[in-house]
Design an enzyme around this catalytic site. Sequence first.
Site, PDB file in Angstrom:
ATOM      1  N   LYS A 148      46.484  46.030  32.030  1.00 54.40           N
ATOM      2  CA  LYS A 148      46.327  47.099  33.007  1.00 54.40           C
ATOM      3  C   LYS A 148      46.795  46.567  34.366  1.00 54.40           C
ATOM      4  O   LYS A 148      46.087  45.805  35.015  1.00 54.40           O
ATOM      5  CB  LYS A 148      44.854  47.543  33.069  1.00 54.40           C
ATOM      6  CG  LYS A 148      44.636  48.838  33.854  1.00 54.40           C
ATOM      7  CD  LYS A 148      44.498  48.553  35.327  1.00 54.40           C
ATOM      8  CE  LYS A 148      44.440  49.844  36.133  1.00 54.40           C
ATOM      9  NZ  LYS A 148      44.943  49.671  37.504  1.00 54.40           N
ATOM     10  N   GLY A 156      41.993  40.047  41.733  1.00 53.75           N
ATOM     11  CA  GLY A 156      41.834  41.163  42.661  1.00 53.75           C
ATOM     12  C   GLY A 156      40.737  40.876  43.657  1.00 53.75           C
ATOM     13  O   GLY A 156      40.436  39.715  43.969  1.00 53.75           O
ATOM     14  N   SER A 157      40.118  41.925  44.150  1.00 60.21           N
ATOM     15  CA  SER A 157      39.119  41.783  45.203  1.00 60.21           C
ATOM     16  C   SER A 157      37.840  41.143  44.678  1.00 60.21           C
ATOM     17  O   SER A 157      37.519  41.236  43.486  1.00 60.21           O
ATOM     18  CB  SER A 157      38.796  43.143  45.812  1.00 60.21           C
ATOM     19  OG  SER A 157      38.063  43.936  44.897  1.00 60.21           O
ATOM     20  N   GLY A 160      35.776  41.927  41.260  1.00 59.68           N
ATOM     21  CA  GLY A 160      35.612  40.793  40.352  1.00 59.68           C
ATOM     22  C   GLY A 160      34.164  40.532  39.984  1.00 59.68           C
ATOM     23  O   GLY A 160      33.849  40.232  38.829  1.00 59.68           O
ATOM     24  N   CYS A 166      46.415  35.815  48.270  1.00 61.16           N
ATOM     25  CA  CYS A 166      45.036  35.331  48.319  1.00 61.16           C
ATOM     26  C   CYS A 166      44.976  33.910  48.870  1.00 61.16           C
ATOM     27  O   CYS A 166      43.921  33.475  49.331  1.00 61.16           O
ATOM     28  CB  CYS A 166      44.387  35.409  46.940  1.00 61.16           C
ATOM     29  SG  CYS A 166      45.282  34.557  45.643  1.00 61.16           S
ATOM     30  N   GLN A 183      46.729  50.098  52.652  1.00 62.55           N
ATOM     31  CA  GLN A 183      46.794  48.713  53.108  1.00 62.55           C
ATOM     32  C   GLN A 183      47.120  48.653  54.593  1.00 62.55           C
ATOM     33  O   GLN A 183      46.541  47.866  55.346  1.00 62.55           O
ATOM     34  CB  GLN A 183      47.843  47.954  52.289  1.00 62.55           C
ATOM     35  CG  GLN A 183      47.952  46.478  52.592  1.00 62.55           C
ATOM     36  CD  GLN A 183      46.770  45.671  52.087  1.00 62.55           C
ATOM     37  OE1 GLN A 183      45.842  46.202  51.494  1.00 62.55           O
ATOM     38  NE2 GLN A 183      46.792  44.380  52.349  1.00 62.55           N
TER      39      GLN A 183
END
Length: 479
Positions: free
Chosen positions: A173, A226-227, A231, A282, A329
């Site tokens: 995904k 991801g964030s 998570g 990140c 964003q």
Amino acid sequence: MKNSRNWIGGEWIEPTAGECAVINPSNTKEQVGVLHLSDSSQVIQAEQAAREAYGPWSGLSGPVRAGHLERMADLLQSKSGDVANLASMEMGKPIAEMRGEVSRGVNLLRYYAAEGLRANGAVIPSSEQNVLQFTRKVSLGVAGIITPWNFPVAIPIWKIAPALICGNTVVWKPAELASLTATRLAELFEEAGLPPGVINLVIGKGSQIGKAMLEQTPLDAVSFTGSTSTGLGIAQICAKRNIKYQTEMGGKNAAVVLNDADLETAVPLIVSGAFRSAGQKCTATSRIIVESGIYDSFIKKLSYALSNIKLAPALDSEAYLGPVASASQYETVMSYVHMASEQADILAQGPPLSGDQDGYYIRPIVAAGVGAGHPLIQEEIFGPVATVLEAADFEEAVALCNQSIYGLSASLFTQNLSHAHRFLDEARAGMVRVNQETAGVEYQSPFGGMKLSSSHTREQGQAALDFFTELKTCAISYR
């Protein structure tokens, strides 16, 4: 005009649960394609296809699986320009960087293909006579792969390639903002002859498709990037269901510059770490901690360097940074730009976009004048905004570096060997570097963080093989 599609069980399916336009962040008047959204039924269908393919795929020998990855690498390499152009138009990363990312994807496929021919266990002495005792790494089953938009090629491949070589099958995904690129990759994997059901691509919103994948399908593993908030939620669901999981999450990475640093080396690397990809990494440098003795000279050199970088559309080969990836964003990052303008001192700012093209462009800035607890210092911004703190000495600099809920990456610039080794020991981050930028790590090296940056596993390198397998201890008496 490109269209996203699902690839399930070797068949292409156009989702029908909704659609939206994919807009070029470099030019918001240009539509790149159409994003077609799935419903939960297609996630269930994808897991079933992966489950059906698992037995035959895991039953192949390592060298045979390696051959599939090699063919995937060959085809990706031959189509690298096409993939890079599409990805840059979809999410805004400068084309020079995106070409490098696609090349990294090719290297990752070849690296993990080679693992198909290497040992996957060890012989252990037995206390009994005539007993052979050994370990084997065995596949887990079906792995759910959930990937972000900021590395639309490299991150999916650094998860999918080790999962496949270990004998797992995949339900993938991708982020909505990277769905056209994901569809193109799946097309190449099909063209490379990957057996049906080994990789299954499902396009949709994370709140719906990701949730269905985690809660309604009997996955054996989940790998997420991801964030931090997402998570942590994934970790809770997986722990409750006893699904093996890894979550790579946020970062608030610090570059520490000591009095004896070579500024001719340090400044370009810090600018690169902070502002390449518009700071949407990140591992990006978002805190700069400078020892007092060189503070003024460092700021002067940093300001000059920042004034000479180029903000431009993603397909401009000379772009140092392009737009941020989307309207949402842009709004998020601009809220921090306004915060910096109102609550901090702006020390340096990059030049504006040349021309009048509409896009999600944000001039890179460096701020100072706030305390160590300020949101500009503590919160992940994920944009071209960096903040400077001044430290009296090495000890204070390391303490400031560690004053974060995150612990992904950190770097130190110094010529002092003692300080270098102490920093490697004392910095609370999963990746620590001396005289290098915080951003990036070589594909053959473990990637991951401490504290709220990670679920305490590692990706890439040999560490990825540990996640995508479980260890079986075997013994046979032959007397």
